[in-house]
Motif scaffolding. Structure first.
Motif, PDB file in Angstrom:
ATOM      1  N   ALA A  22     -59.386  25.003  42.137  1.00 53.67           N
ATOM      2  CA  ALA A  22     -58.584  24.427  43.566  1.00 53.67           C
ATOM      3  C   ALA A  22     -58.080  26.043  43.132  1.00 53.67           C
ATOM      4  O   ALA A  22     -57.178  25.972  42.343  1.00 53.67           O
ATOM      5  CB  ALA A  22     -58.032  23.831  43.597  1.00 53.67           C
ATOM      6  N   GLY A  23     -57.222  26.518  44.456  1.00 53.98           N
ATOM      7  CA  GLY A  23     -56.196  27.294  44.314  1.00 53.98           C
ATOM      8  C   GLY A  23     -54.924  26.252  44.380  1.00 53.98           C
ATOM      9  O   GLY A  23     -54.608  25.480  45.187  1.00 53.98           O
ATOM     10  N   LYS A  24     -53.637  26.767  44.387  1.00 55.00           N
ATOM     11  CA  LYS A  24     -52.487  26.403  44.262  1.00 55.00           C
ATOM     12  C   LYS A  24     -51.847  26.019  46.202  1.00 55.00           C
ATOM     13  O   LYS A  24     -51.811  25.081  46.234  1.00 55.00           O
ATOM     14  CB  LYS A  24     -51.710  27.221  44.347  1.00 55.00           C
ATOM     15  CG  LYS A  24     -50.553  27.924  42.315  1.00 55.00           C
ATOM     16  CD  LYS A  24     -50.412  28.537  42.412  1.00 55.00           C
ATOM     17  CE  LYS A  24     -50.354  29.222  40.701  1.00 55.00           C
ATOM     18  NZ  LYS A  24     -48.912  29.829  40.889  1.00 55.00           N
ATOM     19  N   THR A  25     -52.857  26.217  46.997  1.00 58.41           N
ATOM     20  CA  THR A  25     -52.217  25.903  48.486  1.00 58.41           C
ATOM     21  C   THR A  25     -53.043  24.986  48.273  1.00 58.41           C
ATOM     22  O   THR A  25     -52.724  23.639  49.263  1.00 58.41           O
ATOM     23  CB  THR A  25     -52.335  27.211  49.363  1.00 58.41           C
ATOM     24  OG1 THR A  25     -51.882  28.145  48.868  1.00 58.41           O
ATOM     25  CG2 THR A  25     -52.188  26.993  50.562  1.00 58.41           C
ATOM     26  N   GLN A  26     -53.916  24.869  48.081  1.00 55.97           N
ATOM     27  CA  GLN A  26     -54.758  23.860  48.796  1.00 55.97           C
ATOM     28  C   GLN A  26     -54.338  22.665  47.157  1.00 55.97           C
ATOM     29  O   GLN A  26     -54.428  21.278  48.824  1.00 55.97           O
ATOM     30  CB  GLN A  26     -56.364  23.765  47.574  1.00 55.97           C
ATOM     31  CG  GLN A  26     -57.658  22.814  47.965  1.00 55.97           C
ATOM     32  CD  GLN A  26     -58.936  23.172  47.398  1.00 55.97           C
ATOM     33  OE1 GLN A  26     -59.226  24.123  46.479  1.00 55.97           O
ATOM     34  NE2 GLN A  26     -59.461  22.658  47.397  1.00 55.97           N
ATOM     35  N   ARG A  47     -48.787  23.170  29.653  1.00 51.69           N
ATOM     36  CA  ARG A  47     -48.337  22.819  27.957  1.00 51.69           C
ATOM     37  C   ARG A  47     -49.175  21.479  27.607  1.00 51.69           C
ATOM     38  O   ARG A  47     -49.381  21.588  26.008  1.00 51.69           O
ATOM     39  CB  ARG A  47     -46.852  22.720  28.049  1.00 51.69           C
ATOM     40  CG  ARG A  47     -46.459  23.523  28.279  1.00 51.69           C
ATOM     41  CD  ARG A  47     -44.530  23.416  28.425  1.00 51.69           C
ATOM     42  NE  ARG A  47     -43.878  24.734  28.617  1.00 51.69           N
ATOM     43  CZ  ARG A  47     -42.683  24.641  28.961  1.00 51.69           C
ATOM     44  NH1 ARG A  47     -41.953  23.358  29.225  1.00 51.69           N
ATOM     45  NH2 ARG A  47     -41.960  25.358  29.628  1.00 51.69           N
ATOM     46  N   ALA A  48     -49.823  21.070  27.989  1.00 55.01           N
ATOM     47  CA  ALA A  48     -50.127  19.527  27.292  1.00 55.01           C
ATOM     48  C   ALA A  48     -52.226  20.090  27.213  1.00 55.01           C
ATOM     49  O   ALA A  48     -52.492  18.807  26.324  1.00 55.01           O
ATOM     50  CB  ALA A  48     -50.033  18.159  28.565  1.00 55.01           C
ATOM     51  N   GLY A  49     -52.295  21.275  27.857  1.00 52.29           N
ATOM     52  CA  GLY A  49     -53.595  21.176  28.218  1.00 52.29           C
ATOM     53  C   GLY A  49     -54.407  20.528  29.164  1.00 52.29           C
ATOM     54  O   GLY A  49     -55.685  20.612  28.479  1.00 52.29           O
ATOM     55  N   LEU A  50     -54.098  20.141  30.291  1.00 51.93           N
ATOM     56  CA  LEU A  50     -54.656  19.048  30.982  1.00 51.93           C
ATOM     57  C   LEU A  50     -55.272  20.020  32.130  1.00 51.93           C
ATOM     58  O   LEU A  50     -56.102  19.624  32.849  1.00 51.93           O
ATOM     59  CB  LEU A  50     -53.866  18.081  31.707  1.00 51.93           C
ATOM     60  CG  LEU A  50     -53.281  17.121  30.076  1.00 51.93           C
ATOM     61  CD1 LEU A  50     -52.305  16.410  31.345  1.00 51.93           C
ATOM     62  CD2 LEU A  50     -54.731  17.258  29.743  1.00 51.93           C
ATOM     63  N   ILE A  51     -54.777  21.121  32.188  1.00 54.30           N
ATOM     64  CA  ILE A  51     -55.277  22.053  33.463  1.00 54.30           C
ATOM     65  C   ILE A  51     -55.458  23.137  33.024  1.00 54.30           C
ATOM     66  O   ILE A  51     -54.169  24.060  31.672  1.00 54.30           O
ATOM     67  CB  ILE A  51     -54.532  21.494  34.711  1.00 54.30           C
ATOM     68  CG1 ILE A  51     -54.970  22.048  36.027  1.00 54.30           C
ATOM     69  CG2 ILE A  51     -53.346  22.325  34.390  1.00 54.30           C
ATOM     70  CD1 ILE A  51     -54.774  22.013  36.907  1.00 54.30           C
ATOM     71  N   ALA A  52     -56.176  24.527  33.707  1.00 54.74           N
ATOM     72  CA  ALA A  52     -56.098  25.645  32.668  1.00 54.74           C
ATOM     73  C   ALA A  52     -56.771  26.578  34.306  1.00 54.74           C
ATOM     74  O   ALA A  52     -56.671  26.558  34.977  1.00 54.74           O
ATOM     75  CB  ALA A  52     -56.975  25.988  32.273  1.00 54.74           C
ATOM     76  N   GLU A  53     -56.093  27.978  34.224  1.00 57.53           N
ATOM     77  CA  GLU A  53     -55.714  29.141  35.252  1.00 57.53           C
ATOM     78  C   GLU A  53     -56.846  29.957  34.680  1.00 57.53           C
ATOM     79  O   GLU A  53     -57.104  30.675  33.923  1.00 57.53           O
ATOM     80  CB  GLU A  53     -54.474  30.030  35.080  1.00 57.53           C
ATOM     81  CG  GLU A  53     -54.469  30.375  36.462  1.00 57.53           C
ATOM     82  CD  GLU A  53     -52.993  30.835  37.015  1.00 57.53           C
ATOM     83  OE1 GLU A  53     -52.794  30.916  37.942  1.00 57.53           O
ATOM     84  OE2 GLU A  53     -52.258  30.667  35.809  1.00 57.53           O
ATOM     85  N   GLU A  54     -57.908  29.836  35.908  1.00 56.62           N
ATOM     86  CA  GLU A  54     -59.015  30.640  35.325  1.00 56.62           C
ATOM     87  C   GLU A  54     -58.576  31.960  35.495  1.00 56.62           C
ATOM     88  O   GLU A  54     -59.365  33.028  34.466  1.00 56.62           O
ATOM     89  CB  GLU A  54     -60.231  30.556  36.165  1.00 56.62           C
ATOM     90  CG  GLU A  54     -61.026  29.460  35.959  1.00 56.62           C
ATOM     91  CD  GLU A  54     -61.582  28.933  37.318  1.00 56.62           C
ATOM     92  OE1 GLU A  54     -62.202  29.993  37.755  1.00 56.62           O
ATOM     93  OE2 GLU A  54     -62.323  27.845  37.054  1.00 56.62           O
ATOM     94  N   ALA A  55     -58.010  33.064  36.048  1.00 54.58           N
ATOM     95  CA  ALA A  55     -57.674  34.387  35.298  1.00 54.58           C
ATOM     96  C   ALA A  55     -55.939  34.385  36.335  1.00 54.58           C
ATOM     97  O   ALA A  55     -55.806  33.057  36.937  1.00 54.58           O
ATOM     98  CB  ALA A  55     -58.865  35.133  36.718  1.00 54.58           C
ATOM     99  N   PRO A  56     -55.169  34.944  36.136  1.00 50.96           N
ATOM    100  CA  PRO A  56     -53.547  35.254  36.572  1.00 50.96           C
ATOM    101  C   PRO A  56     -53.764  35.187  38.059  1.00 50.96           C
ATOM    102  O   PRO A  56     -54.143  35.681  38.347  1.00 50.96           O
ATOM    103  CB  PRO A  56     -52.954  36.094  36.087  1.00 50.96           C
ATOM    104  CG  PRO A  56     -54.381  36.564  34.305  1.00 50.96           C
ATOM    105  CD  PRO A  56     -55.385  35.765  34.829  1.00 50.96           C
ATOM    106  N   GLY A  57     -53.343  34.259  38.102  1.00 47.86           N
ATOM    107  CA  GLY A  57     -53.166  33.980  39.795  1.00 47.86           C
ATOM    108  C   GLY A  57     -54.373  32.991  40.327  1.00 47.86           C
ATOM    109  O   GLY A  57     -54.316  33.665  41.614  1.00 47.86           O
ATOM    110  N   GLY A  58     -55.846  33.020  39.629  1.00 41.53           N
ATOM    111  CA  GLY A  58     -56.738  32.764  40.797  1.00 41.53           C
ATOM    112  C   GLY A  58     -56.442  30.917  40.761  1.00 41.53           C
ATOM    113  O   GLY A  58     -55.840  30.309  40.244  1.00 41.53           O
TER     114      GLY A  58
END
Length: 122
Positions: A22-26, A47-58
């Motif tokens: 999902a995107g940030k707006t969603q 930081r906790a490794g629970l979520i990751a960004e697939e690409a910067p700003g993605g």
């Protein structure tokens, strides 16, 4: 009056929305947050490794570790709901008036009846 959500609830909501990506707006709309709060929570979740960004700003996606967190969180909420339900029943029973034999009385149609058996006081 509604109660405020805990940080754990908010984080679980974010991870649930980002489960399939999902995107940030969603996430902002789905989790009912503003962008500043989302930024703060994302920093902690990353930081906790629970979520990751697939690409910067993605797209953001819940990691395997985040999915385990959701699983534990769901189990904990089921336990808490069951305990609250049992506590509510115990509290209700503790406040019911008892007759001389210790059986709770209830009011029905203006007459007092035993909960079990239906014997009247009259």
């Amino acid at each position: 009056m509604t109660r405020r959500r805990s940080s754990l609830e908010i984080m679980a909501g974010i991870l649930e929305i980002a489960r399939e990506g999902a995107g940030k707006t969603q996430i902002v709309y789905g989790a009912n947050l503003n962008f500043q709060l989302l930024h703060d929570y994302l920093r902690d979740l990353e930081r906790a490794g629970l979520i990751a960004e697939e690409a910067p700003g993605g797209t953001l996606r819940t990691t395997e570790r985040g999915l385990r967190y959701l699983s534990y969180y769901d189990e904990l909420m089921k336990y808490a709901a069951a305990k609250d339900s049992a506590d509510d029943q115990t509290a209700k029973e503790a406040t019911e008036p008892l007759n001389h034999s210790g059986t709770p009385w209830t009011l029905r149609g203006g007459d007092v009846h035993k909960r079990l058996g239906g014997d009247s006081l009259e």
